[in-house]
Design a protein around this motif. Structure first.
Motif, mmCIF file in Angstrom:
data_model
loop_
_atom_site.group_PDB
_atom_site.id
_atom_site.type_symbol
_atom_site.label_atom_id
_atom_site.label_comp_id
_atom_site.label_asym_id
_atom_site.label_seq_id
_atom_site.Cartn_x
_atom_site.Cartn_y
_atom_site.Cartn_z
ATOM 1 N N ILE A 137 0.833 -1.182 0.000
ATOM 2 C CA ILE A 137 0.000 0.000 0.000
ATOM 3 C C ILE A 137 0.879 1.248 0.000
ATOM 4 O O ILE A 137 1.843 1.332 0.769
ATOM 5 C CB ILE A 137 -0.937 0.010 1.230
ATOM 6 C CG1 ILE A 137 -1.877 -1.194 1.171
ATOM 7 C CG2 ILE A 137 -1.734 1.302 1.298
ATOM 8 C CD1 ILE A 137 -2.778 -1.238 -0.037
ATOM 9 N N ASP A 138 0.567 2.188 -0.867
ATOM 10 C CA ASP A 138 1.265 3.474 -0.884
ATOM 11 C C ASP A 138 0.291 4.526 -1.382
ATOM 12 O O ASP A 138 -0.895 4.252 -1.591
ATOM 13 C CB ASP A 138 2.535 3.414 -1.746
ATOM 14 C CG ASP A 138 2.268 2.923 -3.156
ATOM 15 O OD1 ASP A 138 1.183 3.249 -3.709
ATOM 16 O OD2 ASP A 138 3.112 2.213 -3.723
ATOM 17 N N ASP A 139 0.780 5.728 -1.590
ATOM 18 C CA ASP A 139 -0.112 6.823 -1.986
ATOM 19 C C ASP A 139 -0.681 6.625 -3.391
ATOM 20 O O ASP A 139 -1.775 7.108 -3.694
ATOM 21 C CB ASP A 139 0.628 8.158 -1.902
ATOM 22 C CG ASP A 139 0.965 8.529 -0.456
ATOM 23 O OD1 ASP A 139 0.204 8.117 0.444
ATOM 24 O OD2 ASP A 139 1.983 9.211 -0.232
ATOM 25 N N LYS A 140 0.027 5.916 -4.255
ATOM 26 C CA LYS A 140 -0.479 5.650 -5.593
ATOM 27 C C LYS A 140 -1.430 4.454 -5.625
ATOM 28 O O LYS A 140 -2.292 4.356 -6.489
ATOM 29 C CB LYS A 140 0.693 5.402 -6.554
ATOM 30 C CG LYS A 140 1.535 6.639 -6.836
ATOM 31 C CD LYS A 140 2.608 6.333 -7.866
ATOM 32 C CE LYS A 140 3.427 7.572 -8.193
ATOM 33 N NZ LYS A 140 4.486 7.294 -9.198
ATOM 34 N N HIS A 141 -1.236 3.526 -4.696
ATOM 35 C CA HIS A 141 -2.085 2.328 -4.603
ATOM 36 C C HIS A 141 -2.592 2.223 -3.165
ATOM 37 O O HIS A 141 -2.080 1.437 -2.365
ATOM 38 C CB HIS A 141 -1.301 1.076 -4.999
ATOM 39 C CG HIS A 141 -0.667 1.160 -6.345
ATOM 40 N ND1 HIS A 141 0.627 1.640 -6.530
ATOM 41 C CD2 HIS A 141 -1.144 0.859 -7.588
ATOM 42 C CE1 HIS A 141 0.913 1.603 -7.812
ATOM 43 N NE2 HIS A 141 -0.137 1.145 -8.478
ATOM 44 N N PRO A 142 -3.626 3.022 -2.834
ATOM 45 C CA PRO A 142 -4.025 3.159 -1.433
ATOM 46 C C PRO A 142 -4.931 2.049 -0.908
ATOM 47 O O PRO A 142 -5.217 2.013 0.287
ATOM 48 C CB PRO A 142 -4.767 4.499 -1.420
ATOM 49 C CG PRO A 142 -5.337 4.617 -2.801
ATOM 50 C CD PRO A 142 -4.346 3.971 -3.712
ATOM 51 N N VAL A 143 -5.416 1.138 -1.778
ATOM 52 C CA VAL A 143 -6.375 0.120 -1.353
ATOM 53 C C VAL A 143 -6.057 -1.203 -2.039
ATOM 54 O O VAL A 143 -5.611 -1.225 -3.187
ATOM 55 C CB VAL A 143 -7.823 0.533 -1.691
ATOM 56 C CG1 VAL A 143 -8.803 -0.595 -1.381
ATOM 57 C CG2 VAL A 143 -8.220 1.780 -0.931
ATOM 58 N N ALA A 144 -6.290 -2.301 -1.310
ATOM 59 C CA ALA A 144 -6.179 -3.640 -1.902
ATOM 60 C C ALA A 144 -7.183 -4.559 -1.224
ATOM 61 O O ALA A 144 -7.324 -4.536 0.001
ATOM 62 C CB ALA A 144 -4.763 -4.190 -1.760
ATOM 63 N N ILE A 145 -7.888 -5.349 -2.027
ATOM 64 C CA ILE A 145 -8.809 -6.365 -1.518
ATOM 65 C C ILE A 145 -8.294 -7.704 -2.027
ATOM 66 O O ILE A 145 -8.267 -7.947 -3.233
ATOM 67 C CB ILE A 145 -10.240 -6.126 -2.007
ATOM 68 C CG1 ILE A 145 -10.662 -4.686 -1.718
ATOM 69 C CG2 ILE A 145 -11.213 -7.103 -1.353
ATOM 70 C CD1 ILE A 145 -11.974 -4.299 -2.361
ATOM 71 N N CYS A 146 -7.875 -8.573 -1.124
ATOM 72 C CA CYS A 146 -7.149 -9.785 -1.513
ATOM 73 C C CYS A 146 -7.815 -11.036 -0.950
ATOM 74 O O CYS A 146 -7.572 -11.407 0.206
ATOM 75 C CB CYS A 146 -5.708 -9.713 -1.025
ATOM 76 S SG CYS A 146 -4.817 -8.218 -1.520
ATOM 77 N N PRO A 147 -8.664 -11.708 -1.730
ATOM 78 C CA PRO A 147 -9.232 -12.987 -1.294
ATOM 79 C C PRO A 147 -8.331 -14.150 -1.705
ATOM 80 O O PRO A 147 -7.620 -14.067 -2.717
ATOM 81 C CB PRO A 147 -10.567 -13.034 -2.028
ATOM 82 C CG PRO A 147 -10.316 -12.280 -3.298
ATOM 83 C CD PRO A 147 -9.277 -11.231 -2.980
ATOM 84 N N PHE A 148 -8.378 -15.238 -0.948
ATOM 85 C CA PHE A 148 -7.556 -16.408 -1.246
ATOM 86 C C PHE A 148 -8.381 -17.674 -1.095
ATOM 87 O O PHE A 148 -9.397 -17.692 -0.401
ATOM 88 C CB PHE A 148 -6.333 -16.462 -0.331
ATOM 89 C CG PHE A 148 -5.372 -15.335 -0.521
ATOM 90 C CD1 PHE A 148 -4.344 -15.415 -1.451
ATOM 91 C CD2 PHE A 148 -5.506 -14.166 0.213
ATOM 92 C CE1 PHE A 148 -3.467 -14.369 -1.637
ATOM 93 C CE2 PHE A 148 -4.626 -13.115 0.045
ATOM 94 C CZ PHE A 148 -3.599 -13.207 -0.883
ATOM 95 N N ALA A 149 -7.891 -18.745 -1.740
ATOM 96 C CA ALA A 149 -8.537 -20.060 -1.723
ATOM 97 C C ALA A 149 -9.892 -19.961 -2.423
ATOM 98 O O ALA A 149 -9.942 -19.616 -3.594
ATOM 99 C CB ALA A 149 -8.637 -20.612 -0.310
ATOM 100 N N GLN A 150 -11.005 -20.213 -1.721
ATOM 101 C CA GLN A 150 -12.323 -20.147 -2.356
ATOM 102 C C GLN A 150 -12.750 -18.674 -2.448
ATOM 103 O O GLN A 150 -13.440 -18.151 -1.582
ATOM 104 C CB GLN A 150 -13.336 -20.980 -1.571
ATOM 105 C CG GLN A 150 -12.984 -22.463 -1.548
ATOM 106 C CD GLN A 150 -14.132 -23.334 -1.098
ATOM 107 O OE1 GLN A 150 -15.277 -23.132 -1.483
ATOM 108 N NE2 GLN A 150 -13.828 -24.326 -0.275
#
Length: 458
Positions: A276-289
């Motif tokens: 996460i940084d100022d250019k990429h302020p959000v991440a939603i990361c699901p795994f497996a199912q």
């Protein structure tokens, strides 16, 4: 099976995991229980957690035991980044003989040896595997030659996947030296080799003298298969590291694929990194199912997308029939005769049959629709990410928990095996407040520490 999710923005990270565990019982099938621990703290002094998916153990040692031992012995090290902590975790496993029980390692390698032999033979021409009434090969020399050539082809395929980092300096000679300390080669020869003088029925192997002749190339194939970067298989586990290192201003997430190990080396590689940084302020990361989470974020479920593309030939065929087939009942009586007199104005060699034209239209339409779908999915997910930029940790945690719950609920509605479900563990990680449990299985909760550590130090 399982479902875990991490949601990150500049405030911190919210993570959630279900409790369903699929336990395999050989020929008796599998049993799903809902008491698994898939989310644990990894450090005592830096806010870093680990979530578990896939294979629940490393060479028959449960991952939660490995993690707790690491935290007990190395939990007071201040790592600069999450990746540094993850690498130290795998280095710690490699340094401990207790995790490499020789009997378990032998069982693992012998299973890889047998599977590799069967795969090589399966890929060979069938006419070479012709046997007499005693099960002996009729074309033994040709069989051995083809076997050796197929081994070399497999080596190239495996090497395309790359080599795991702990095995980069581990040579084939090192592997043979390790094998020499065991009887694995002898066991393999007994299983897949036979003496020409023997008269018992044998249906798999080749003469011992030929087997020994191809042994070097075969063992090299097994060696490469053991150290390559695996992407699928029942023994794979994905470990998701999330939090802050001492030098990280914003949270990061890192997932590692692991595939057992041997000779005090761990087969692992990092698959996904999120910073996460100022250019990429959000991440939603699901795994497996992750199908339900992705369908919410992207606006379409993967099954519907697949069904759409599978239906294209039928849809286009129907359109062609509707648009191109003349209504003979409405034509004049001499209509069929008049067709022969029409000059179509094109060279017969350039004329494209209708079925070929339909196929071209099908592929072109698929590309156009797929391109439009990808744009739609990216735009839809971007809207979620924009909204999450302003979410606080409590709101992100509620969303993470809801995504896990929805996945489990969908499995119930569709009568699918309930591989996701049970209590959902939820925690938040911030740079100032560290790792804090928001929801934890009741028998782990410890009020005296405000839920931060759990009664058993989880």
């Amino acid at each position: 099976m399982t479902a875990v999710v991490g949601i990150l923005n500049r405030r911190g990270a919210a993570i959630a995991a279900d409790s369903a565990v699929t336990r395999h019982r050989g020929f008796k099938g599998e049993k799903i229980t809902k008491n698994g621990n898939k989310m644990l703290r990894l450090s005592n002094v830096v806010p870093i957690s680990i979530m578990l998916t896939g294979n629940g153990d490393f060479l028959h040692v449960q991952w939660d035991i490995v993690i707790r031992r690491y935290r007990q012995e190395r939990g007071n090290i201040e790592h600069a980044t999450v990746k540094d902590c993850a690498q130290d975790f795998f280095d710690y496993i490699a340094s401990k003989d207790i995790f490499f029980d020789l009997a378990i390692v032998k069982q693992f390698i012998l299973s890889v040896i047998s599977r590799t032999y069967e795969d090589v033979v399966q890929a060979m021409p069938r006419n070479l595997d012709i046997r007499d009434e005693h099960g002996k090969l009729k074309k033994a020399k040709s069989f051995a030659t083809s076997f050796e050539n197929q081994c070399r082809k497999y080596q190239k395929v495996f090497l395309k996947n790359g080599i795991c980092s702990q095995f980069e300096n581990y040579t084939f000679d090192d592997f043979k030296k390790f094998l020499s300390t065991t009887d694995m080669v002898e066991q393999f020869a007994m299983k897949y080799g036979y003496d020409e003088e023997d008269c018992f029925v044998f249906s798999k192997g080749m003469p011992l003298n030929l087997l020994h002749g191809v042994m070097e190339e075969f063992l090299r194939t097994v060696y490469i298969r053991l150290i390559e970067r695996h992407s699928r298989g029942g023994r794979l586990a994905e470990l998701v590291f999330t939090g802050f290192g001492t030098e990280e201003k914003y949270p990061s997430l890192l997932s590692a694929i692991t595939y057992e190990g041997f000779d005090n080396h761990v087969n692992y590689y990092f698959r996904k990194e999120v910073h996460i940084d100022d250019k990429h302020p959000v991440a939603i990361c699901p795994f497996a199912q992750d199908d339900i989470t992705n369908s919410i974020l992207q606006g379409i479920h993967e099954k519907y997308e697949l069904n759409l593309f599978m239906s294209f030939p039928i849809l286009i065929a129907d359109d062609n029939v509707a648009e191109c087939t003349p209504d003979l009942d409405s034509q004049p009586e001499d209509y069929e005769d008049s067709i022969e007199e029409i000059d179509v104005g094109m060279d017969d060699q350039n004329f494209m049959p209708e079925w070929e034209l339909m196929e071209v239209q099908d592929e072109d339409l698929k590309k156009q629709v797929n391109s439009a779908l990808q744009v739609h999915k990216k735009q839809n997910q971007r809207q979620w990410e924009k909204a999450l930029e302003s979410y606080n940790l409590e709101a992100m945690a509620a969303l993470a928990e809801s995504l896990i719950d929805l996945t489990g609920f969908q499995r119930i509605l569709n009568f699918d095996p309930e591989g996701v479900g049970g209590p959902v563990d939820v925690a938040v990680i911030s740079r100032n407040d560290g790792f804090t449990w928001l929801s934890r299985k009741s028998w782990y909760h410890h009020k005296d520490t405000n839920g931060q550590y759990g009664r058993l130090g989880v």
